[in-house]
Design an enzyme around this catalytic site. Structure first.
Site, PDB file in Angstrom:
ATOM      1  CD  GLU B  37      24.512  22.269 -19.463  1.00  0.00           C
ATOM      2  OE1 GLU B  37      24.286  21.485 -20.385  1.00  0.00           O
ATOM      3  OE2 GLU B  37      23.666  22.617 -18.618  1.00  0.00           O
ATOM      4  CG  ASP B 102      26.116   7.142 -10.428  1.00  0.00           C
ATOM      5  OD1 ASP B 102      26.865   6.786  -9.490  1.00  0.00           O
ATOM      6  OD2 ASP B 102      25.053   7.754 -10.253  1.00  0.00           O
ATOM      7  CG  ASP B 104      23.831   5.378  -5.510  1.00  0.00           C
ATOM      8  OD1 ASP B 104      24.013   6.595  -5.608  1.00  0.00           O
ATOM      9  OD2 ASP B 104      23.372   4.820  -4.487  1.00  0.00           O
TER      10      ASP B 104
END
Lengths: 479, 402
Positions: B37, B102, B104
Site C-alpha cells: 500500500e 519513530d 520524535d
C-alpha cells in the site's frame, strides 16, 4: 508418594501404553476421525462451551489468575472431567475423547469471524494453561517429551559464557543459576517474555530458563490454533450445506454472548411445596427478579397490558419460578383489569394454558434464557442491551437503589455494558444487590458462575433469602 | 513549497527506482511491491489510501499525476491493495511490513532546555543521536537484525525501517513485544523507572549495555550542554527521583541557597551517596537510583503506536517535509553524532543545483548531479545488501529443489 508407587507398578506402565490418548494435555493436532452421533457432537461442544464462556466472563470481570483457575477448575469438574493418567476407576480415554471432540466442534462454530476466532483462541489458551498448571509434573514432562517444541538446550559452555547476562534477568526466589537449565528459541516464539524484558536476548535468540518454558508451550499452542482456525474457516462454506450441523453450530457460536444456560423448565414448586400465589408476585418482583423481569412486571402494572412476546417471556418465567397454572390465570386476570372476563377467556386464557402444556401440542416449554432474550430484538428484551445508556442508568438507580446499588457502581456497570458483556453487568448487579446476604464481588450467582438465565437469578436470590431466614430461625431455637 | 516545485522534484529527483528496490527486495517486481500500500497525502489533508503499483514506472507516473505533498508506505497485503474490493470479505489482510520505529523530539520536551515544540537545533539532536546509538546497537546485537535504514523525518525526528526477513513477517503481538522490550522511560515523568528483575540489584543485560554508552552522553548532554538541573524546576524533577528522603532534603537545602551548574549538583549527589558506608543497602539503593536517572534522561523514547501495528502508515524516505522543505534523507548511524539537520538539502536548494547544472534537459536520474547523490547512494548500498541476501536464499532453495 502415590506417584512413585504408581510408576514402579508395572501394571500402570502397561496401561499407559494402552491408552488411546496417552496424555491429559492435548495440542489437538489431529481431528477426530471417528463416527459420532449428532447428540454426542452437540453435548461435547455444549459442555465445553460452558467452561469457555465462564473463562470469557472471568476475563471480562478481571478475575485474578488464581480465581480464574479455581472457577475454571470447578466448571471442568462439573461438565468436562479430565482425570490424570494415573487415575483409577475412570474411563480416561472417554474423558479425553470428549475433550478432543468438543474442541473440534467448537472450532467449527467459532471460526466464522475474526472476532469469534480471537475470543475462542483466548479462552482455549486459558483452559490449556489451567490444565498445564494442574497437570502432575511427571505427566507434563511426558507430554513435553512427546512432541518436538524445537528448542535447543543451551550447552554448559555457552551458559557460562553468558553467565552475567543470564543472571541479570533472574528474580529473587528463582532457581539458582547453577541448577537452572536454559533453552534457546527464536525470540518471536516468546513475545510475552520479551515484552516484559524477562529473558536474555542475543542475536534474535531468547535464552529461556526452565521456569519460563511454559511460555514456549503456550505460544506454540496459540500459534497452531490460530493457524488451524483460519484454515477451518476456509472450509466452512462447504460444511454449511449440512443441515443437521448448521443449526447446532449457529447456536453454539452465540455462546459467548450470554454463556450457556441450563434448561429451566421443570417447576421447582412441585418439589418443595411452597407454591407461589398470584398476590405474592409483586413482592417477589421487587426483591428477587432480574432487571428484565422487573421491567416486564412494572410495565404490566403501569400499562395494564403487555405485548405478546412480553407475555410469553414473563409468563414462562413465572411458570418456572413456581406459579401454578391456576395461580397464573389469577395473576394475569388481575393484571388485565381493564377488560371483561369474556375477552380475557377468549384472548388470553388459552395462551396461558398452552404455555403450561395443557393445550395444543402439550409441550413443556422451557423459560427463555439470556441468550434468547438478548437476541430477541428488544421488546421487552434485555434492559442491559436494549435500553439506551441514559435510560439504563436511571432505571438501575430507581430499581435497585433500595437494595444497595449506588451511583458509584454505575461507571463500572456502564463500561461492561458498553463492551457488550450484558450478562456480566447483570451478574455484577446481582452481587451488589445481594451484598447484604454476604455475596461478594466475583462470586456471581454461586461459585463464581455468571447469570445465564433469569430463573437462575431469581432462584438464587430466593434461596439466599431462605438460607438467611433459616439461620435466624436456627438461632432463635438455640438461644 | 509550490506545486510546480514538488512536481519537478518528483519528475527529476525522487529516486523511485531505489525506493522500489528497497520495498521489493529484488530487482523484478514481486509481491512485496505489487501488494504494497502507498498512501498519497494531497493538499488540504486529503489522503488517498490503498494505491498499489506494478512497477516503479507506474509508481512514478501516478505520483506525478497526483503530485502529493508527501506519501506514506503501508504494509504488504494478501492481495493488491487496489483490488481489495474484489477480495472475499475478511480475506484482505496485512501480511508483511518493515519493522518501523519513530523517535520524535516532542517526547523529549519535558527535559530539553534549548528548544521546544517543533523547533530543533544541533544541540537537541544529541538526544536523537543517543537514541539512535542505543537502538541501532540493541536491535543488531539482541535481535540480530542487519538491514536497518535510518531516515531523517524532515523536521524534528528520525525513523528506522528494518527489512530483515524475520522483521518483515512479525505479527502485531510480536511488534508490541519488541516495543515493550525497548520501553524504559515511564509515561509519567515523575515516576521512577522499574526495570530490574524482582529483588535483583543488577540492570538487565540489555540495559546495562546501553547504560555504558549513555553514562557518557549523560555527562556531555544532560549535565554540560542542556544543564538540565540548573533551574529550580530542573533540580526538583531530579530530587523527585531520589528514593532517600534524607539525601533529597540535604541536597534541596544546599541547592536552594546558591545556584550551581548541573555538573556540580550531580557531584553533590554522588558525595551524598558516599556518606553511606560501602556495601550498605542505602548506598546500593542510591547507586541504583543514579543508574535509573541516567536512563530516564537519555534512554530512547519511542512513539509506540507507530511500531505496534503492521498496518501503520509511515512517511516514505526522500519525501519532502511540507513545513521545512527538507528531504527525508537516509542517515548513517555510524556518523549520527555528526549529522546536522540544518544541513539537509531542501527542495529549493536541489532545484537550484539542477538549474545551475548545465543543459536543462530532463533525465531520469538527475539527482546524480545534486547534493542528493550521496543519500541515494546510501540507499542503493542498503538495497544491494538486502537483495544480495534474498538472491542467496533463492539460490540455496533452488539448489535443494534440483
Amino acid at each position: 508418594m502415590f506417584k512413585i508407587e504408581a510408576r514402579d507398578d508395572p501394571k500402570s506402565q502397561v496401561q499407559l501404553h494402552e491408552l488411546e490418548y496417552p496424555h491429559r494435555l492435548n495440542f489437538y493436532d489431529k481431528p477426530p476421525l471417528y463416527d459420532v452421533s449428532i447428540e454426542e457432537f452437540e453435548t461435547s461442544a455444549l459442555d465445553r462451551l460452558r467452561i469457555l464462556a465462564e473463562i470469557e466472563s472471568s476475563r471480562v470481570r478481571n478475575r485474578s489468575w488464581e480465581e480464574t483457575k479455581k472457577v475454571t477448575g470447578d466448571q471442568c469438574d462439573k461438565y468436562l472431567q479430565l482425570k490424570s493418567t494415573l487415575a483409577v476407576g475412570v474411563d480416561r480415554d472417554a474423558q479425553r475423547r470428549k475433550d478432543h471432540l468438543g474442541h473440534f466442534v467448537l472450532r467449527l462454530a467459532f471460526c466464522r469471524s475474526e472476532e469469534l476466532r480471537r475470543r475462542f483462541v483466548q479462552a482455549e489458551m486459558t483452559l490449556f494453561k489451567v490444565r498445564y498448571e494442574t497437570d502432575a509434573s511427571t505427566e507434563r514432562e511426558a507430554f513435553l517429551r512427546s512432541r518436538d517444541f524445537n528448542w535447543v538446550a543451551v550447552e554448559q559452555a555457552e551458559k557460562e559464557k553468558y553467565r552475567e547476562q543470564l543472571i541479570s534477568y533472574q528474580s529473587k526466589g528463582d532457581t539458582p543459576f547453577e541448577n537452572d537449565k536454559y533453552y534457546k528459541v527464536r525470540w518471536t516464539r516468546v513475545p510475552d517474555l520479551v515484552d516484559k524484558r524477562k529473558v536474555f536476548l542475543h542475536g534474535g535468540w531468547a535464552y529461556v530458563p526452565s521456569r519460563d518454558q511454559s511460555s514456549i508451550v503456550y505460544d506454540e499452542f496459540q500459534a497452531r490454533l490460530e493457524k488451524a482456525m483460519i484454515i477451518t474457516s476456509r472450509y466452512m462454506p462447504r460444511l454449511d450445506e449440512d443441515m443437521r450441523i448448521g443449526g447446532i453450530l449457529d447456536n453454539l457460536s452465540q455462546g459467548f454472548l450470554a454463556g450457556v444456560s441450563g434448561e429451566w423448565s421443570a417447576s421447582p414448586a412441585d418439589m418443595n411445596g411452597d407454591a407461589i400465589k398470584a398476590e405474592m408476585v409483586d413482592e417477589l418482583a421487587n426483591k428477587h427478579f432480574p432487571m428484565c423481569m422487573r421491567n416486564s412486571h412494572q410495565k404490566l402494572r403501569m400499562d395494564h397490558r403487555l405485548n405478546h412476546f412480553g407475555r410469553l417471556q414473563y409468563g414462562l418465567f413465572l411458570k418456572v419460578l413456581g406459579v401454578s397454572v391456576e395461580e397464573s390465570i389469577v395473576f394475569w386476570r388481575k393484571s388485565f383489569d381493564r377488560i371483561n372476563d369474556d375477552t380475557f377467556n377468549k384472548m388470553y386464557k388459552y395462551n396461558i394454558r398452552h404455555s403450561y402444556g395443557l393445550e395444543g401440542k402439550r409441550a413443556n416449554y422451557p423459560a427463555k434464557n439470556c441468550q434468547q432474550i438478548l437476541t430477541s430484538g428488544g421488546d421487552p428484551g434485555c434492559p442491559y442491551r436494549h435500553f439506551s445508556p441514559e435510560n439504563l442508568q436511571s432505571a438501575l438507580l430507581s430499581t435497585y437503589a433500595p437494595l444497595g446499588l449506588t451511583s458509584n457502581d454505575l461507571p463500572e456497570l456502564m463500561k461492561t455494558v458498553k463492551d457488550g458483556h450484558y450478562h456480566v453487568a447483570c451478574t455484577r448487579v446481582f452481587e451488589i444487590t445481594h451484598g447484604s446476604s454476604g455475596v461478594k464481588k466475583g462470586e456471581g450467582v454461586g461459585g463464581g458462575e455468571s447469570v445465564t438465565h433469569p430463573n437462575q437469578y431469581a432462584k438464587r436470590s430466593m434461596d439466599l433469602q431462605k438460607e438467611a431466614e433459616e439461620k435466624v430461625a436456627q438461632m432463635m431455637i438455640t438461644s | 513549497m509550490s506545486a510546480e516545485m514538488m512536481l519537478t522534484f518528483y519528475r527529476r529527483l525522487y529516486p523511485f527506482k531505489s525506493i522500489f528496490q528497497w520495498l521489493n527486495h529484488s530487482p523484478t517486481p514481486d509481491s512485496f511491491f505489487v501488494r504494497r500500500e502507498i498512501a498519497f497525502n494531497l493538499p488540504g489533508d486529503v489522503i488517498i489510501r490503498y494505491n498499489s503499483f506494478n512497477d516503479h514506472d507506474e509508481f512514478k507516473r501516478q505520483t506525478c499525476k497526483l503530485n502529493p505533498t508527501r506519501f506514506e508506505i503501508g504494509p504488504v497485503y494478501t492481495a493488491r491493495p487496489r483490488d481489495r474490493k474484489t477480495a472475499r470479505p475478511g480475506t484482505f489482510n496485512p501480511t508483511h511490513r518493515e519493522l518501523v520505529f519513530d523517535i520524535d523530539m516532542t517526547d523529549y520536551d519535558p527535559i530539553r532546555t534549548c528548544c521546544s515544540d517543533a523547533d530543533i537545533c544541533k544541540r537537541c539532536w544529541a538526544f536523537i543521536a543517543a537514541a539512535v546509538r542505543v537502538l541501532d546497537t540493541g536491535l543488531r546485537e539482541q535481535f540480530g537484525y542487519v538491514h536497518l535504514l535510518w531516515v531523517y523525518s524532515g523536521r524534528r525526528g528520525i525513523h528506522l525501517w528494518i527489512s530483515d526477513k524475520e522483521a518483515m513477517g512479525l505479527t502485531d503481538d510480536q511488534r508490541k513485544a519488541i516495543v515493550g522490550w525497548l520501553t524504559v522511560v515511564p509515561k509519567d515523568e515523575s515516576k521512577r523507572l522499574n526495570v530490574r528483575a524482582f529483588g535483583s540489584r543488577a540492570l538487565p543485560a540489555s540495559l546495562q549495555a546501553a547504560l555504558d554508552h549513555l553514562a557518557v552522553v549523560f555527562t556531555d548532554l544532560i549535565l554540560e550542554d542542556q544543564d538540565c538541573f540548573g533551574s529550580t524546576d530542573g533540580y526538583e524533577a531530579l530530587l523527585k527521583l531520589i528514593p532517600d528522603a534524607r539525601v533529597a532534603e540535604a541536597l534541596r537545602e544546599h541547592w536552594a541557597s546558591s545556584s550551581s551548574s548541573s555538573e556540580t549538583k550531580w557531584k553533590d549527589f554522588k558525595t551524598q551517596i558516599k556518606t553511606y558506608p560501602k556495601g550498605s543497602t542505602a548506598r546500593a539503593i542510591l547507586t541504583e537510583a543514579m543508574e535509573d536517572i541516567i536512563l530516564q534522561y537519555t534512554y530512547p523514547r519511542l512513539d509506540e503506536n507507530v511500531s505496534k501495528k503492521r498496518n501503520h502508515l509511515l512517511k516514505a524516505p526522500f519525501c519532502v517535509h511540507p513545513k521545512t522543505g527538507r528531504v527525508c534523507v537516509p542517515v548513517d548511524p555510524e556518523k549520527i553524532e555528526e549529522f546536522d539537520p540544518e544541513k539537509v538539502p531542501t527542495v529549493s536548494q536541489l532545484l537550484g543545483e539542477l538549474d545551475s547544472g548545465g543543459d536543462g534537459d530532463e533525465h531520469h536520474s538527475d539527482w546524480e548531479r545534486t547534493s542528493l547523490k550521496p543519500y541515494v547512494d546510501m540507499l542503493d548500498r542498503h538495497n544491494a545488501a538486502i537483495m544480495g541476501e534474498v538472491r542467496n536464499e533463492k539460490r540455496e532453495a533452488g539448489d535443494l529443489s534440483w
